[in-house]
Design a protein around this motif. Structure first.
Motif, short mmCIF file in Angstrom:
data_model
loop_
_atom_site.label_atom_id
_atom_site.label_comp_id
_atom_site.label_asym_id
_atom_site.label_seq_id
_atom_site.Cartn_x
_atom_site.Cartn_y
_atom_site.Cartn_z
N ASP A 418 1.23 -13.31 -6.24
CA ASP A 418 0.59 -14.45 -6.90
C ASP A 418 1.10 -14.60 -8.34
OD1 ASP A 418 -0.98 -15.50 -4.89
OD2 ASP A 418 -2.64 -14.13 -5.27
N ALA A 419 1.24 -13.46 -9.02
CA ALA A 419 1.73 -13.50 -10.41
C ALA A 419 3.14 -14.07 -10.48
CB ALA A 419 1.68 -12.10 -11.02
N LEU A 420 3.98 -13.68 -9.52
CA LEU A 420 5.35 -14.21 -9.50
C LEU A 420 5.36 -15.71 -9.21
CD1 LEU A 420 7.14 -11.34 -7.56
CD2 LEU A 420 7.66 -12.05 -9.89
N LEU A 421 4.49 -16.15 -8.31
CA LEU A 421 4.44 -17.57 -7.96
C LEU A 421 3.95 -18.42 -9.12
CD1 LEU A 421 2.94 -17.30 -4.35
CD2 LEU A 421 5.31 -17.80 -4.96
N LYS A 422 3.05 -17.84 -9.94
CA LYS A 422 2.49 -18.60 -11.05
C LYS A 422 3.34 -18.51 -12.32
CE LYS A 422 -2.24 -17.82 -9.43
NZ LYS A 422 -3.50 -17.09 -9.68
N SER A 423 4.28 -17.58 -12.34
CA SER A 423 5.07 -17.35 -13.55
C SER A 423 5.92 -18.57 -13.91
CB SER A 423 5.97 -16.12 -13.36
OG SER A 423 6.83 -15.96 -14.48
N GLU A 424 5.89 -18.91 -15.18
CA GLU A 424 6.73 -20.00 -15.68
C GLU A 424 8.05 -19.49 -16.22
OE1 GLU A 424 4.40 -22.09 -18.52
OE2 GLU A 424 2.87 -22.73 -17.07
N SER A 425 8.18 -18.17 -16.29
CA SER A 425 9.43 -17.58 -16.81
C SER A 425 10.49 -17.59 -15.73
CB SER A 425 9.17 -16.14 -17.27
OG SER A 425 8.13 -16.10 -18.23
N PRO A 426 11.74 -17.85 -16.10
CA PRO A 426 12.82 -17.86 -15.09
C PRO A 426 13.05 -16.46 -14.53
CG PRO A 426 13.71 -18.05 -17.33
CD PRO A 426 12.23 -18.17 -17.46
N GLU A 428 15.80 -14.34 -12.47
CA GLU A 428 17.19 -14.39 -12.03
C GLU A 428 17.35 -13.86 -10.61
OE1 GLU A 428 19.57 -12.38 -14.88
OE2 GLU A 428 19.14 -13.79 -16.50
N GLU A 429 16.49 -12.93 -10.22
CA GLU A 429 16.59 -12.34 -8.88
C GLU A 429 15.76 -13.15 -7.88
OE1 GLU A 429 17.19 -7.67 -9.47
OE2 GLU A 429 15.33 -8.43 -10.31
N VAL A 430 16.04 -12.92 -6.61
CA VAL A 430 15.30 -13.58 -5.52
C VAL A 430 14.20 -12.63 -5.05
CG1 VAL A 430 15.45 -14.61 -3.23
CG2 VAL A 430 17.38 -14.80 -4.83
N THR A 431 12.99 -13.16 -4.94
CA THR A 431 11.87 -12.37 -4.44
C THR A 431 11.87 -12.41 -2.92
OG1 THR A 431 10.54 -12.89 -6.38
CG2 THR A 431 9.36 -12.08 -4.45
N GLY A 432 11.82 -11.25 -2.29
CA GLY A 432 11.77 -11.17 -0.84
C GLY A 432 10.46 -10.55 -0.39
N ILE A 433 9.80 -11.20 0.56
CA ILE A 433 8.61 -10.63 1.19
C ILE A 433 8.98 -10.21 2.60
CG2 ILE A 433 6.27 -11.10 2.00
CD1 ILE A 433 6.52 -10.86 -1.02
N TYR A 526 10.96 -13.28 4.12
CA TYR A 526 10.74 -14.62 3.55
C TYR A 526 11.29 -14.62 2.12
CZ TYR A 526 8.51 -19.05 2.35
OH TYR A 526 8.29 -20.35 1.98
N PRO A 527 12.43 -15.30 1.85
CA PRO A 527 12.94 -15.40 0.47
C PRO A 527 12.12 -16.46 -0.29
CG PRO A 527 14.67 -15.75 2.13
CD PRO A 527 13.36 -15.89 2.82
N VAL A 528 11.49 -16.05 -1.38
CA VAL A 528 10.62 -16.96 -2.13
C VAL A 528 11.45 -17.69 -3.19
CG1 VAL A 528 8.53 -17.13 -3.53
CG2 VAL A 528 8.72 -15.35 -1.78
N GLN A 529 11.72 -18.96 -2.95
CA GLN A 529 12.50 -19.76 -3.88
C GLN A 529 11.87 -21.15 -4.00
OE1 GLN A 529 16.34 -19.39 -1.86
NE2 GLN A 529 17.10 -18.21 -3.58
N ASN A 530 11.42 -21.48 -5.22
CA ASN A 530 10.80 -22.79 -5.47
C ASN A 530 9.74 -23.11 -4.43
OD1 ASN A 530 12.64 -23.23 -7.61
ND2 ASN A 530 14.20 -23.90 -6.14
N ASN A 531 8.87 -22.11 -4.18
CA ASN A 531 7.92 -22.23 -3.08
C ASN A 531 6.58 -22.76 -3.55
OD1 ASN A 531 5.93 -21.12 -0.93
ND2 ASN A 531 7.95 -20.92 -0.03
#
Length: 821
Positions: A418-426, A428-433, A526-531
């Motif tokens: 949730d913190a990653l999804l709400k973060s406004e900071s860029p 560089e890495e891709v989040t994988g679930i 699941y790669p989390v990108q602009n989700n």
């Protein structure tokens, strides 16, 4: 005069709320300790009384200080505990497991609610011009001597808390900044190698405050190892935190945010209980000069009233007073669950060591003898408060997972996501679930048993951790599944990691309970990108991908591709976006329920209906469940769909009950309910309110899903039975797997798989005999012709459902009194 008192109380209210929030972790810790004592004491009644009283008191405080989430969660927990209160009964093992989940869910809810409320207080407009000026800019955090990767991750998380982060390379840079801006609220995170330069042994220069010889800036140190000598050196310079690598940057940033809020907004509050006004004024003067907020009470009988109003961080207690002694007052305070964790320090002229020790046995933390040096008093009070807050803070950490596996908790992974999804900071890495399931669970259980499956999962987790980085988060998610959050440079790296996890486990030989087994994994990624989805939806989509990998043969990965999914969605709905339609339906009530009668073959006239979900578009077009439920599962929306159906069914039941009509509904649910204690708590509350009557509601589950989550299903079904909700398994065939499931679970109904209706020789009679032997009623669905009725009648089927009886309707119009089949 009354007006001034009221005004003062209103002014102090935010501080009182903050003080309450600071106390909650300690009070929850006491509740957890009480719970563990109860479980290990063979369920002694007095411990249960104390537990319920503590939860009740915290509930009341939650209402008083504007944290209703504590009250709501606490009421639900008390409702479950009350089943055993005053009965002399001890819950069964599975009931204890379920209750343990509810206790920890209460803990998580309380801590999360307090964190949210603390953020609200911290961001509230300042009341003075000085506070306004201080809050006009972001608070600075300086990072010194930390390796680049950790510094970058820490910066990203700090920026989510709105810190202004600066990198430094030399100690002189932070020292010069401090000399120029000694009063600026700022924080330093430094490698411990810089300690000697930051705080010279002579206590001059560096970051020492030249006026009082104390550290001038809060500092958190990061060390490469747990060397005790270095740790002691950090402690002696009053380090705010000390972390040994590997450091979780998320927790570190969260801790800095908590510490900065404490340093910036809240002065320590001291309640002085002293019958001699001169002595009370003396202690007040010393502590007030050191920036403590003090309140003196010369009549000990007023202490409890002042405690409620003032909410101190520490009590300074005289030992000998008229009306009530210090030890008596300490006993009374400690009996009040609301103040069980407040440190109490005795301050007395008593010099007899035995009497001092005796006083401490009543619940005091320390004993100071009069006369006392001001510096000694300040140091003791400060250290006792900080120690109490450190103990309270331990409950805020989420690294405590399962002791057996050393895994993180499930809630921690969801919180991080949730913190990653709400973060406004860029980022560089891709989040994988990753959703990781053990293949061939049924065969595994035959070899090692259900209990052995836990041991297998622990060994698998141990092997997986050897392939992960320190910041990766691995957690148990179900009976035979794990979940993982990992950040990697690219999608290809996420794929490579998944493949390496599969390969590393498949090569292992695992020994469990004198058996040797091999294990393979099916992993959904699941790669989390602009989700735009929430954390639960993302996990659900990774789980669907994992099942796809299993269906393809197992021992492989399956990656969710959001762009392709969107195209498939559009094509499947002839130009419309079915996923978006489902989300709108949840928000705008586009769903509808149709009802199909379930009729007894042996003369019962009770009204039984199957609920069938429909999705209605704004233009009136209806979608059957088979058209949109798979998409809801794929998008992780099935839990929300389940909850809508469940609430609607309860509403319909109560509408008919209010008219004096008895009604029984069968309602389909997904496996989300098996793991969702919050939803079980909601149902428990509805049952306590009289909205769920015995025989009015049955939840349906797919037998294949239940078989994969047998342990969780056992706990869930037991809880449902206690709140008058029965259970049904669908798509049941005559098999060894069916025998295992119905032997293990408390089931009231089964629904035959359609293949048995097409070919009764596949074991129809044997299955019905097995079910009846267990007291289970049998329902035949999809009955379309009279010939099927005759076969089912002769086989002993109890109920039938299908278009031959009646097609689904939007109302309840079937006449069960006149039904003749």
């Amino acid at each position: 005069m009354m007006s001034n008192d009221k005004s003062a109380q209103q002014t102090a209210k935010p501080d009182l709320v903050q003080t309450f929030l600071n106390q909650v972790p300690g009070r929850v810790s006491a509740i957890l300790e009480n719970w563990h004592q109860l479980v290990h004491s063979d369920w002694k009644g007095n411990l249960l009384d104390t537990l319920i009283e503590r939860i009740t008191t915290l509930n009341e405080s939650g209402s008083k200080f504007g944290v209703p989430q504590i009250t709501q969660s606490g009421k639900s927990l008390i409702a479950h505990l009350s089943d055993y209160h005053g009965t002399g009964l001890k819950p069964q093992h599975d009931d204890v497991v379920a209750l343990d989940g509810l206790v920890h869910a209460f803990k998580d809810a309380a801590i999360q609610a307090c964190n949210q409320q603390a953020e609200v207080l911290a961001s509230a407009p300042a009341e003075s011009a000085k506070e306004t000026a201080e809050s006009s800019g972001e608070q600075k955090v300086f990072i010194l001597g930390i390796d680049e990767a950790l510094a970058a991750n820490l910066t990203r998380h700090l920026q989510t808390h709105h810190f202004d982060v600066h990198y430094l390379t030399e100690v002189d840079q932070i020292v010069r900044h401090y000399e120029i801006n000694p009063d600026e609220p700022s924080y330093l995170v430094s490698h411990v190698e810089m300690l000697d330069k930051l705080f010279p042994e002579a206590k001059e220069g560096g970051l020492w405050n030249k006026n009082n010889g104390l550290p001038g800036m809060p500092v958190a140190f990061i060390a490469d190892n747990s060397d005790l000598k270095t740790r002691l050196a950090a402690m002696r310079v009053d380090a705010s935190a000390y972390w040994v690598k590997p450091v979780d940057p998320y927790l570190a940033a969260k801790r800095i945010q908590e510490l900065s809020t404490t340093h910036s907004h809240t002065a320590y509050r001291i309640l002085i209980v002293e019958d001699d006004p001169a002595q009370a004024d003396f202690a007040d003067a010393i502590l007030s000069k050191a920036n403590f907020e003090c309140r003196s009470v010369t009549d000990p009988l007023q202490v409890m009233d002042v405690l409620q109003e003032f909410r101190p961080d520490l009590i300074l207690m005289d030992l000998y007073m008229p009306e009530a002694s210090g030890t008596e007052m300490t006993t009374v305070i400690r009996e009040d669950n609301e103040f069980v964790d407040i440190p109490i320090v005795f301050l007395s002229g008593e010099q007899d060591l035995d009497k001092q020790l005796s006083a401490l046995s009543f619940g005091g933390e320390d004993f100071l003898s009069k006369p006392i040096a001001p510096k000694h008093l300040i140091t003791t009070v400060t250290n006792r408060i900080r120690r109490a807050r450190q103990l309270s803070h331990r409950l805020h950490g989420h690294t405590r997972g399962e002791k057996e596996t050393g895994l993180h908790s499930r809630n921690y992974l969801l919180e991080r996501l949730d913190a990653l999804l709400k973060s406004e900071s860029p980022i560089e890495e891709v989040t994988g679930i990753y959703f990781i399931q053990i293949d061939n669970q049924e065969d595994l259980i035959k070899t090692v048993g259900i209990g052995g499956l836990d041991a297998v999962l622990a060994v698998v987790a141990s092997h997986l951790k050897q392939n992960l980085q320190s910041q990766d988060i691995l957690t148990r998610f179900g009976d035979n599944s794990l979940s993982l959050l990992a950040l990697r440079p690219s999608d290809d790296d996420l794929k490579t990691l998944g493949e390496s996890l599969c390969q590393s486990v498949s090569k292992q030989i695992i020994e469990v309970e004198n058996s040797t087994v091999g294990v393979t994994l099916s992993i959904g990624i699941y790669p989390v990108q602009n989700n735009q989805h929430d954390s639960s939806s993302i996990i659900a989509q990774a789980q669907t991908a994992s099942r796809n990998a299993q269906d393809a043969g197992g021992n492989q990965i399956n990656i969710v591709e959001p762009e392709v999914a969107a195209e498939d969605q559009s094509a499947a709905t002839a130009g419309g976006d079915l996923g978006a339609l489902i989300e709108k339906a949840i928000e705008n009530n586009y769903f509808d329920i149709y009802f199909q009668p379930v009729v007894a073959l042996q003369g019962s006239t009770q009204a039984h209906y199957q609920t069938l979900l429909r999705l209605q578009e704004p233009d009136g077009k209806l979608h059957r469940a088979a058209e949109f439920i798979p998409k809801a599962e794929e998008l992780g929306l099935i839990s929300k769909v389940d909850q809508w159906t469940m609430r609607r069914a309860i509403h319909v039941i109560n509408e008919h009950m209010a008219q004096g009509n008895r009604l029984h509904l069968f309602v389909s649910q997904s496996t989300d309910l098996l793991e969702n204690m919050e939803r079980l708590s909601y149902l428990r509350e509805k049952q306590r309110q009289g909205q769920i009557q015995d025989g009015s509601l049955t939840f349906e589950f797919n037998i294949n899903d239940v078989a994969r989550n047998l342990k969780s299903a056992k706990i869930c079904f037991d809880v449902l039975n206690k709140i008058n909700i029965t259970t049904l398994l669908t798509r049941v065939t005559s098999s060894v797997e069916t025998e295992r499931v119905i032997e293990h679970l408390p089931i009231k109904y089964i629904k035959l798989d359609f293949t048995l209706l097409q070919d009764p020789e596949l074991g129809l009679k044997q299955l019905i005999e097995l079910a009846h032997g267990k007291g289970i009623k049998v329902i035949a669905p999809q009955v379309e012709d009279p010939r099927s009725i005759a076969i089912l009648w002769s086989s002993g089927t109890d109920y039938v459902q299908g278009n031959f009886v009646q097609r689904p309707e939007s109302n309840l119009i079937y006449d069960f009194n006149e039904s003749v089949l």
